[in-house]
Design an enzyme around this catalytic site. Structure first.
Site, mmCIF file in Angstrom:
data_model
loop_
_atom_site.group_PDB
_atom_site.id
_atom_site.type_symbol
_atom_site.label_atom_id
_atom_site.label_comp_id
_atom_site.label_asym_id
_atom_site.label_seq_id
_atom_site.Cartn_x
_atom_site.Cartn_y
_atom_site.Cartn_z
ATOM 1 N N ASP A 1 22.043 -0.843 10.868
ATOM 2 C CA ASP A 1 21.212 -1.121 12.047
ATOM 3 C C ASP A 1 19.750 -0.984 11.639
ATOM 4 O O ASP A 1 19.369 0.025 11.033
ATOM 5 C CB ASP A 1 21.513 -0.127 13.171
ATOM 6 C CG ASP A 1 22.888 -0.372 13.765
ATOM 7 O OD1 ASP A 1 23.418 -1.485 13.596
ATOM 8 O OD2 ASP A 1 23.430 0.567 14.387
ATOM 9 N N ARG B 1 22.695 -14.231 2.154
ATOM 10 C CA ARG B 1 22.217 -12.843 2.038
ATOM 11 C C ARG B 1 23.047 -12.087 1.015
ATOM 12 O O ARG B 1 22.531 -11.243 0.284
ATOM 13 C CB ARG B 1 22.327 -12.132 3.393
ATOM 14 C CG ARG B 1 21.291 -12.585 4.389
ATOM 15 C CD ARG B 1 21.286 -11.700 5.633
ATOM 16 N NE ARG B 1 20.418 -12.284 6.645
ATOM 17 C CZ ARG B 1 19.105 -12.091 6.720
ATOM 18 N NH1 ARG B 1 18.492 -11.320 5.850
ATOM 19 N NH2 ARG B 1 18.398 -12.668 7.673
ATOM 20 N N SER C 1 0.832 -1.217 0.000
ATOM 21 C CA SER C 1 0.000 0.000 0.000
ATOM 22 C C SER C 1 0.865 1.265 0.000
ATOM 23 O O SER C 1 0.474 2.279 -0.597
ATOM 24 C CB SER C 1 -0.977 -0.007 1.178
ATOM 25 O OG SER C 1 -0.309 0.136 2.406
ATOM 26 N N HIS D 1 8.664 3.352 8.434
ATOM 27 C CA HIS D 1 8.516 2.476 9.602
ATOM 28 C C HIS D 1 7.316 2.945 10.420
ATOM 29 O O HIS D 1 7.160 4.155 10.653
ATOM 30 C CB HIS D 1 9.795 2.512 10.449
ATOM 31 C CG HIS D 1 9.702 1.649 11.668
ATOM 32 N ND1 HIS D 1 9.822 0.269 11.609
ATOM 33 C CD2 HIS D 1 9.457 1.955 12.965
ATOM 34 C CE1 HIS D 1 9.666 -0.228 12.831
ATOM 35 N NE2 HIS D 1 9.437 0.763 13.667
ATOM 36 N N ARG E 1 13.222 -8.000 4.420
ATOM 37 C CA ARG E 1 14.542 -8.634 4.453
ATOM 38 C C ARG E 1 15.545 -7.638 5.021
ATOM 39 O O ARG E 1 15.470 -6.441 4.704
ATOM 40 C CB ARG E 1 15.020 -9.051 3.054
ATOM 41 C CG ARG E 1 14.118 -10.005 2.315
ATOM 42 C CD ARG E 1 13.946 -11.337 2.992
ATOM 43 N NE ARG E 1 15.188 -12.077 3.168
ATOM 44 C CZ ARG E 1 15.279 -13.178 3.909
ATOM 45 N NH1 ARG E 1 14.227 -13.642 4.561
ATOM 46 N NH2 ARG E 1 16.421 -13.811 4.015
ATOM 47 N N ASN F 1 13.338 4.294 3.884
ATOM 48 C CA ASN F 1 12.398 3.306 4.429
ATOM 49 C C ASN F 1 11.248 4.038 5.115
ATOM 50 O O ASN F 1 11.352 5.216 5.445
ATOM 51 C CB ASN F 1 13.136 2.424 5.457
ATOM 52 C CG ASN F 1 12.268 1.298 5.989
ATOM 53 O OD1 ASN F 1 11.488 0.696 5.246
ATOM 54 N ND2 ASN F 1 12.387 1.008 7.282
ATOM 55 N N ASP G 1 15.960 -0.180 11.316
ATOM 56 C CA ASP G 1 15.097 0.913 11.754
ATOM 57 C C ASP G 1 15.883 2.038 12.431
ATOM 58 O O ASP G 1 15.380 2.712 13.340
ATOM 59 C CB ASP G 1 13.956 0.404 12.659
ATOM 60 C CG ASP G 1 13.088 -0.621 11.928
ATOM 61 O OD1 ASP G 1 12.937 -0.492 10.703
ATOM 62 O OD2 ASP G 1 12.590 -1.548 12.583
#
Ligand code: GRF
Length: 218
Positions: free
Chosen positions: A146, A68, A16, A112, A94, A110, A148
């Site tokens: 690190d 990874r 979304s 959050h 991920r 990002n 978030d």
């Protein structure tokens, strides 16, 4: 008009926030175009929306990579020939390697669902309710190794209301995310937001709106 930045959105699920970014980018004046939507899950429902919007999509399934490093290398190998300039994580579940994060340093953002640095990680709404906070919200930030963490671009606050459940609170925060993330991407893509000493400087910033006080004064 100045060049629009070519953006890849990385998703894992419903997408979304991706949709909110795509909708914002449909305005020709928006400083970013969504050039690619990439999912690590073939079943991500957001893929269908992106395809319907005429955007190139790609699945790189983490399960078909032994490490990874190899998964991240496959993503990088898709982004570079697609001439991607900015990466927007949108519910991408991920954790990226330090090498990938460094390669995209200050070019990967990002969203959050909490007011960072509070409530990093999962179950942010449950934890906010358990703590009895009166204000909760969401944060858009540059990505660092690190989880978030990373310089904060923009935040939106919402009230926590009497009787809220994780579902009602999450819906209120999600609606704020859909406003905040296109705003944050605009600031980054237009060059108005940049990192200095691990903080985001916003140029030509106007006064923020009135404070959100909850419960309201009257
Ligand atoms: C959002 O709450 C976002 O903040 C978090 O994951 C969720 C993704 O939702 N990182 P959607 O896939 O964008 O609908």
């Amino acid at each position: 008009m100045s060049e629009r930045k070519r953006v890849a959105i990385l998703i894992s699920g419903r997408g979304s926030n991706m949709k909110a970014l795509v909708e914002a980018s449909q305005d020709p004046a928006y400083p970013a175009e969504i050039a690619l939507v990439l999912s690590n899950r073939p079943s991500a429902t957001g893929l269908a929306y992106a395809e319907g919007a005429g955007i190139s999509t790609c699945v790189i399934d983490h399960k078909s990579h032994a490490s990874r490093e190899s998964f991240d290398a496959a993503i990088d190998a898709k982004l570079r020939p697609s001439r991607i300039e900015l990466v927007a994580l949108a519910g991408f579940m991920r954790i990226m390697t330090a090498g990938f994060v460094e390669a995209w340093r200050d070019r990967m953002i990002n969203i959050h669902p909490s007011l960072l640095p509070s409530y990093k990680g999962l179950y942010t709404h449950e934890r906010a309710l358990a703590d009895g906070v009166k204000i909760h919200g969401c944060t858009s930030h540059f990505v660092r190794h690190d989880v978030d963490a990373g310089p904060i671009i923009a935040q939106a606050a919402v009230p926590v209301l009497e009787g809220d459940t994780p579902d009602t609170l999450s819906a209120r925060v999600l609606a704020a995310e859909h406003q905040l993330y296109p705003h944050a991407l605009r600031l980054v893509a237009s060059g108005q937001a940049h990192v200095r000493d691990e903080r985001v400087i916003i140029s030509a910033q106007s006064m923020a709106a009135a404070p959100l006080i909850n419960p309201p004064l009257r």
